[in-house]
Design an enzyme around this catalytic site. Structure first.
Site, PDB file in Angstrom:
ATOM      1  N   ILE A 199      -1.622   3.995   4.125  1.00 32.50           N
ATOM      2  CA  ILE A 199      -1.452   3.354   5.410  1.00 32.50           C
ATOM      3  C   ILE A 199       0.011   3.018   5.686  1.00 32.50           C
ATOM      4  O   ILE A 199       0.708   3.139   4.682  1.00 32.50           O
ATOM      5  CB  ILE A 199      -2.473   1.966   5.307  1.00 32.50           C
ATOM      6  CG1 ILE A 199      -1.914   0.977   4.262  1.00 32.50           C
ATOM      7  CG2 ILE A 199      -4.021   2.360   5.123  1.00 32.50           C
ATOM      8  CD1 ILE A 199      -2.583  -0.402   4.127  1.00 32.50           C
ATOM      9  N   THR A 243       3.932   5.803   5.167  1.00 36.34           N
ATOM     10  CA  THR A 243       2.920   5.356   4.512  1.00 36.34           C
ATOM     11  C   THR A 243       3.004   4.871   3.035  1.00 36.34           C
ATOM     12  O   THR A 243       4.129   5.531   2.434  1.00 36.34           O
ATOM     13  CB  THR A 243       1.655   6.391   4.496  1.00 36.34           C
ATOM     14  OG1 THR A 243       1.808   7.456   3.880  1.00 36.34           O
ATOM     15  CG2 THR A 243       1.418   6.735   6.270  1.00 36.34           C
ATOM     16  N   ASP A 244       2.248   4.200   2.629  1.00 37.55           N
ATOM     17  CA  ASP A 244       2.323   3.677   1.250  1.00 37.55           C
ATOM     18  C   ASP A 244       1.234   4.593   0.128  1.00 37.55           C
ATOM     19  O   ASP A 244       0.643   5.547   0.755  1.00 37.55           O
ATOM     20  CB  ASP A 244       2.197   2.238   0.868  1.00 37.55           C
ATOM     21  CG  ASP A 244       0.849   1.811   1.522  1.00 37.55           C
ATOM     22  OD1 ASP A 244      -0.165   2.490   1.817  1.00 37.55           O
ATOM     23  OD2 ASP A 244       0.774   0.433   1.547  1.00 37.55           O
ATOM     24  N   LEU A 245       1.040   4.134  -1.027  1.00 29.94           N
ATOM     25  CA  LEU A 245       0.174   4.814  -1.988  1.00 29.94           C
ATOM     26  C   LEU A 245      -1.092   4.670  -1.255  1.00 29.94           C
ATOM     27  O   LEU A 245      -1.897   5.778  -1.777  1.00 29.94           O
ATOM     28  CB  LEU A 245       0.312   4.371  -3.257  1.00 29.94           C
ATOM     29  CG  LEU A 245       1.497   4.389  -3.959  1.00 29.94           C
ATOM     30  CD1 LEU A 245       1.631   3.825  -5.306  1.00 29.94           C
ATOM     31  CD2 LEU A 245       1.817   5.995  -4.382  1.00 29.94           C
TER      32      LEU A 245
END
Length: 131
Positions: free
Chosen positions: A19, A14-16
């Site tokens: 997601i 996931t990213d920040l």
């Protein structure tokens, strides 16, 4: 007919925003392609050692439809669309349950060690057609 590959989204995917980072979908479909070929009885390392043949991605057309998030259980579905002497066109889609999150059309080519296109070995071609 096609192949299905299940995977879970881990925190590292996931990213920040929490997601799945867009590039990780390409990793997910790569894993699914490798497992698809394995289920057909193809050992890619042996194919390279014995025949000097490898697969390379020539083109990917991708659409990101909905996000996946941490801990989602996903399924990658792979279907062979077209097979020529040295090229495969496949459709791959990532689902969460019945919801389609990502889809891609992938063109793979069969290459010799020199990087030049070569015909798919006959046995491999037959497995792809029947599999």
């Amino acid at each position: 007919m096609g192949h299905q590959f299940d995977l879970r989204v881990y925190y590292e995917d996931t990213d920040l925003a929490g997601i799945v980072y867009y590039a990780n979908y390409l990793k997910f479909i790569e894993r699914a392609r490798s497992e698809w070929v394995r289920t057909l009885g193809v050992d890619q390392a042996a194919l390279k050692a014995r025949d000097g043949v490898v697969f390379a991605v020539r083109r990917v057309e991708a659409d990101y439809l909905q996000p996946a998030v941490f801990d989602d259980l996903l399924q990658v579905r792979t279907v062979l669309l077209e097979l020529t002497a040295a090229r495969l066109v496949i459709e791959q889609a990532v689902y969460r349950g019945d919801v389609r999150l990502f889809e891609a059309k992938v063109v793979l080519v069969c290459l010799a060690g020199t990087g030049r296109p070569v015909r798919l070995p006959k046995g491999l071609r037959e497995r792809l057609i029947s599999g």
